[in-house]
Design a protein around this motif. Structure first.
Motif, short mmCIF file in Angstrom:
data_model
loop_
_atom_site.label_atom_id
_atom_site.label_comp_id
_atom_site.label_asym_id
_atom_site.label_seq_id
_atom_site.Cartn_x
_atom_site.Cartn_y
_atom_site.Cartn_z
N ASP A 61 0.85 -1.19 0.00
CA ASP A 61 0.00 0.00 0.00
C ASP A 61 0.88 1.24 0.00
N PRO A 62 1.44 1.62 -1.17
CA PRO A 62 2.34 2.78 -1.19
C PRO A 62 1.66 4.08 -0.77
N ALA A 63 0.35 4.20 -1.02
CA ALA A 63 -0.36 5.41 -0.60
C ALA A 63 -0.37 5.52 0.92
N GLY A 64 -0.70 4.42 1.59
CA GLY A 64 -0.69 4.42 3.06
C GLY A 64 0.70 4.61 3.61
N LEU A 65 1.68 3.97 2.97
CA LEU A 65 3.07 4.11 3.39
C LEU A 65 3.51 5.57 3.34
N MET A 66 3.26 6.24 2.23
CA MET A 66 3.70 7.62 2.09
C MET A 66 2.86 8.56 2.96
N ASN A 68 1.89 7.80 5.97
CA ASN A 68 2.60 7.66 7.24
C ASN A 68 3.84 8.55 7.28
N ILE A 69 4.68 8.39 6.25
CA ILE A 69 5.96 9.09 6.24
C ILE A 69 5.77 10.61 6.20
N CYS A 70 4.83 11.07 5.39
CA CYS A 70 4.59 12.52 5.31
C CYS A 70 4.06 13.06 6.63
N GLY A 71 3.16 12.33 7.27
CA GLY A 71 2.61 12.78 8.55
C GLY A 71 3.67 12.83 9.63
N VAL A 72 4.47 11.79 9.71
CA VAL A 72 5.50 11.70 10.75
C VAL A 72 6.59 12.74 10.52
N THR A 73 7.04 12.91 9.28
CA THR A 73 8.11 13.88 9.03
C THR A 73 7.62 15.32 9.22
N ARG A 74 6.37 15.61 8.91
CA ARG A 74 5.82 16.94 9.21
C ARG A 74 5.89 17.21 10.71
N HIS A 75 5.48 16.23 11.49
CA HIS A 75 5.49 16.34 12.95
C HIS A 75 6.93 16.54 13.45
N LEU A 76 7.86 15.75 12.92
CA LEU A 76 9.25 15.87 13.35
C LEU A 76 9.84 17.23 12.99
N ALA A 148 6.30 11.21 20.69
CA ALA A 148 5.52 10.69 21.82
C ALA A 148 4.08 11.19 21.80
N ASP A 149 3.84 12.38 21.24
CA ASP A 149 2.49 12.93 21.21
C ASP A 149 1.82 12.76 19.84
N TYR A 150 2.43 11.97 18.96
CA TYR A 150 1.81 11.69 17.66
C TYR A 150 0.80 10.56 17.85
N PRO A 151 -0.43 10.71 17.32
CA PRO A 151 -1.45 9.66 17.51
C PRO A 151 -1.12 8.39 16.73
N ALA A 152 -0.55 7.41 17.42
CA ALA A 152 -0.08 6.20 16.76
C ALA A 152 -1.20 5.46 16.03
N SER A 153 -2.40 5.51 16.57
CA SER A 153 -3.51 4.76 15.99
C SER A 153 -3.92 5.27 14.61
N THR A 154 -3.45 6.47 14.23
CA THR A 154 -3.80 7.02 12.92
C THR A 154 -2.89 6.50 11.81
N LEU A 155 -1.83 5.80 12.17
CA LEU A 155 -0.88 5.31 11.17
C LEU A 155 -1.34 3.99 10.55
N HIS A 156 -1.00 3.80 9.30
CA HIS A 156 -1.27 2.54 8.62
C HIS A 156 -0.25 1.49 9.06
N GLU A 157 -0.67 0.24 9.08
CA GLU A 157 0.24 -0.86 9.36
C GLU A 157 0.86 -1.28 8.03
N THR A 158 2.10 -0.87 7.80
CA THR A 158 2.70 -1.06 6.48
C THR A 158 3.09 -2.51 6.20
#
Length: 369
Positions: A61-66, A68-76, A148-158
Motif C-alpha cells: 500500500d504505497p499510498a498508506g506508506l507515504m 505515514n511518512i509525510c505525517g510523521v516527518t511533518r510532525h518531526l 511521543a504525542d503523535y497519535p499512533a492509531s492514525t498510522l497505517h500498518e505497512t
C-alpha cells in the motif's frame, strides 16, 4: 520486481519537483536490500537527491506508506524547528511530484518517491566503538521522544503483524506441522527451545492489552545503519528508512537495536561458541536511549525494554527457523543451512540474555527492579 531501466529511472526523476533538470545515474546507492535506491543530481550539480523505487511486493500500500511518512516527518520538522534545530538536516524531507503528490507511479506500475540528500553524513554498518553505539541510542531515543504525542492509531500498518510475536510463533507451528521438506527431525533441540518459550512470546502484547504499556509510533527496524551521523563530529543527525514506521511498542525499537548491536558476532555465525551477548554494550545503549526517551516513559515501559531485547531476538530466530522449515523462500541464503545457522545464533543470544536477565532489568529500571 523487474530491474530498473535507464528510461524508467529518468522518467521517474523527471516527475519530481527537484527545481530543475536532473542527471540520472543508474547505479544503486547504499546498502538497502528492499527498495531500489538511486542518487540523482540537478543538471548544474548544485544539489543531489535520493530517488527510490518502493518495493510494492513488501509494501503493498504505497499510498498508506507515504501518508505515514509525510505525517510523521511533518510532525518531526515542527518539533525540530521548535527546539532550534535544523529540520532540513535532522529529518527526512519528502520531495513532492510536479503535481504535488508524495509519490509517482511509472508506466510499469511501480511507485517512486524522493528525498533531499542529507549531506556530510555517514551510516555505520556495525558498532565500531561504544561512543557510536551510545550516539545511535540517543538519536533513536530522541526520535521516540519527538513522536511521543503523535497519535499512533492514525498510522497505517505497512507490514501486517510485523512484530506480533505470538503470530510468528503460530506461523512456526504451522510450518512445523507441514514439515514440507522433512527437516523437523534434524532440529529437535531448536524446536524444543521455541516450545519452552511459548508463554514468553505473549508478554509484551499482554502488557499492551492490559494497558500497562502504551502504543507508540515506532520505527520497527532500528538497525544502526538507519541512523545518519555527522561526518565531522560523529553526532547523531537523522533517523532514516521510515517505511516500517507504524503503531508499535518502544520495546520493539530498543530490542531490535540490542539484537543487532550488543554482540560481537555475525547474524549468521555458524560457530555458536563465538556468539556473545555483551551486557556492557546493552548498558551503554540503554543509558543513551533513556537519556533522550526516558522522560516520556513510566516504570512498566522501562522494564519492558529488557523484554524487548529478549523477544525481538527470539522472534527473529523463530522467523529464521520457520523459513528453514518452509524451504528458505523468504530470507536469501548463500549456503545450505544458512537460516538454521541464523536461528541458532539468535537462540544462543536469547539463552545468554536469560542468564543475566535480572541485570538487564536493573539497568533499564534501577529504582523499581
Amino acid at each position: 520486481m523487474k530491474p530498473v531501466t535507464e528510461p524508467i529511472l529518468c522518467a521517474a526523476a523527471s516527475a519530481f519537483d527537484f527545481g530543475g533538470p536532473m542527471v540520472c545515474d543508474s547505479h544503486h546507492y547504499g546498502e538497502g536490500h528492499i527498495n531500489d535506491t538511486f542518487v540523482v543530481w540537478r543538471a548544474d550539480h548544485t544539489k543531489r537527491f535520493i530517488l527510490q523505487r518502493i518495493n510494492t511486493d513488501t509494501f503493498t500500500d504505497p499510498a498508506g506508506l507515504m501518508e505515514n511518512i509525510c505525517g510523521v516527518t511533518r510532525h518531526l520538522r515542527a518539533k525540530i524547528q521548535a527546539e532550534g534545530g535544523d529540520p532540513g538536516r535532522e529529518c527526512l524531507n519528502v520531495i513532492p511530484t510536479l503535481s504535488g503528490a508524495s509519490y509517482y507511479i511509472d508506466t510499469e506500475g511501480n511507485a517512486w518517491r524522493a528525498y533531499d540528500f542529507v549531506e556530510n553524513t555517514v551510516c555505520l554498518q556495525q558498532v565500531g566503538c561504544e561512543a557510536d553505539f551510545r550516539t545511535v541510542a540517543e538519536t533513536l531515543g530522541k526520535f521516540q521522544n519527538q513522536l511521543a504525542d503523535y497519535p499512533a492509531s492514525t498510522l497505517h500498518e505497512t507490514i501486517a503483524r510485523f512484530h506480533d510475536t505470538p503470530n510468528r510463533y503460530a506461523n512456526f507451528e504451522k510450518a512445523l506441522a507441514a514439515d514440507a521438506l522433512g527437516r523437523a527431525k534434524t532440529i529437535a533441540p531448536e524446536i524444543a527451545f521455541i516450545h519452552a518459550r511459548k508463554k514468553d512470546c505473549h508478554v509484551l502484547l499482554d502488557q499492551l492489552a492490559a494497558g500497562e504499556i502504551p502504543l507508540r509510533v515506532t520505527h520497527n527496524d532500528t538497525k544502526i545503519n538507519n541512523v545518519l551521523l555527522d561526518e565531522a563530529t560523529g553526532k547523531g543527525i537523522c533517523v532514516i528508512d521510515l517505511d516500517t514506521v507504524m503503531p508499535g511498542l518502544s520495546a520493539y525499537d530498543f530490542g531490535d537495536s540490542i539484537r543487532t548491536g550488543a554482540n560481537d558476532c555475525a547474524e549468521d555465525e555458524p560457530d555458536q561458541s563465538r556468539v556473545h551477548f555483551d551486557l556492557h554494550l546493552y548498558e551503554v545503549f540503554a543509558k543513551g536511549y533513556l537519556s533522550t526517551a526516558g522522560s516520556t516513559m513510566h516504570t512498566a515501559e522501562k522494564r519492558s525494554l529488557a523484554w524487548g531485547a529478549k523477544l525481538m531476538t527470539l522472534e527473529c530466530g523463530i522467523r529464521f527457523l520457520t523459513d528453514y522449515l518452509e524451504g528458505d523462500h523468504y530470507f536469501h541464503i548463500a549456503r545450505p543451512n544458512h537460516n538454521l545457522d541464523r536461528a541458532r545464533t539468535q537462540f544462543t543470544l536469547v539463552r545468554q540474555m536469560e542468564d543475566v536477565f535480572d541485570q538487564m532489568l536493573e539497568i533499564v529500571c534501577p529504582d523499581n527492579h
